[in-house]
Design an enzyme around this catalytic site. Structure first.
Site, PDB file in Angstrom:
ATOM      1  N   LYS A  17       0.839  -1.203   0.000  1.00  0.00           N
ATOM      2  CA  LYS A  17       0.000   0.000   0.000  1.00  0.00           C
ATOM      3  C   LYS A  17       0.874   1.253   0.000  1.00  0.00           C
ATOM      4  CE  LYS A  17      -3.873  -2.224   0.232  1.00  0.00           C
ATOM      5  NZ  LYS A  17      -4.592  -2.348  -1.030  1.00  0.00           N
ATOM      6  N   CYS A  18       0.352   2.304  -0.623  1.00  0.00           N
ATOM      7  CA  CYS A  18       1.045   3.595  -0.590  1.00  0.00           C
ATOM      8  C   CYS A  18       1.158   4.047   0.862  1.00  0.00           C
ATOM      9  CB  CYS A  18       0.293   4.627  -1.426  1.00  0.00           C
ATOM     10  SG  CYS A  18       0.840   4.608  -3.138  1.00  0.00           S
ATOM     11  N   PRO A  19       2.273   4.651   1.250  1.00  0.00           N
ATOM     12  CA  PRO A  19       3.315   5.206   0.383  1.00  0.00           C
ATOM     13  C   PRO A  19       4.487   4.259   0.098  1.00  0.00           C
ATOM     14  CG  PRO A  19       3.731   5.928   2.603  1.00  0.00           C
ATOM     15  CD  PRO A  19       2.488   5.040   2.653  1.00  0.00           C
ATOM     16  N   ILE A  20       4.376   2.971   0.408  1.00  0.00           N
ATOM     17  CA  ILE A  20       5.509   2.060   0.232  1.00  0.00           C
ATOM     18  C   ILE A  20       6.070   2.067  -1.202  1.00  0.00           C
ATOM     19  CG2 ILE A  20       6.314  -0.327   0.454  1.00  0.00           C
ATOM     20  CD1 ILE A  20       5.798   1.149   3.146  1.00  0.00           C
ATOM     21  N   ASP A  44      -1.890  -0.973  -5.840  1.00  0.00           N
ATOM     22  CA  ASP A  44      -2.668  -0.074  -4.987  1.00  0.00           C
ATOM     23  C   ASP A  44      -3.158   1.079  -5.870  1.00  0.00           C
ATOM     24  OD1 ASP A  44      -3.718   1.696  -3.171  1.00  0.00           O
ATOM     25  OD2 ASP A  44      -1.911   1.886  -1.956  1.00  0.00           O
TER      26      ASP A  44
END
Length: 81
Positions: A17-20, A44
């Site tokens: 998932k963001c921000p990854i 995502d």
């Protein structure tokens, strides 16, 4: 159909998932030569808009976002500096 540049580096952020995906891109973009393309694989929906926004913020170029057969996108970024 435009020709897709072969990425110098592919970052697999599928399932993250963001921000990854952005963090992974920021950490690794300097490992490729100037003007090379990094492909961020992400599923995502936030990454679809966040990666191009990060490019604008950081003055790199969003080359394009390409749908993956299994879902998600390959988001191509060209290193500008």
């Amino acid at each position: 159909m435009t020709e897709v540049t072969q990425p110098a580096l592919t970052i697999d952020a599928l399932g993250k998932k963001c921000p990854i995906p952005i963090i992974m891109l920021a950490e690794q973009i300097n490992y490729v030569p100037l003007n090379a393309v990094v492909a961020v694989l992400a599923d995502d929906p936030a990454a679809y808009t966040d990666v191009p926004a990060w490019c604008r913020l950081k003055s790199h170029r969003h080359v394009g976002s390409y749908e993956l057969p299994g879902g998600g996108w390959a988001i191509h970024v060209r290193r500008n500096y």
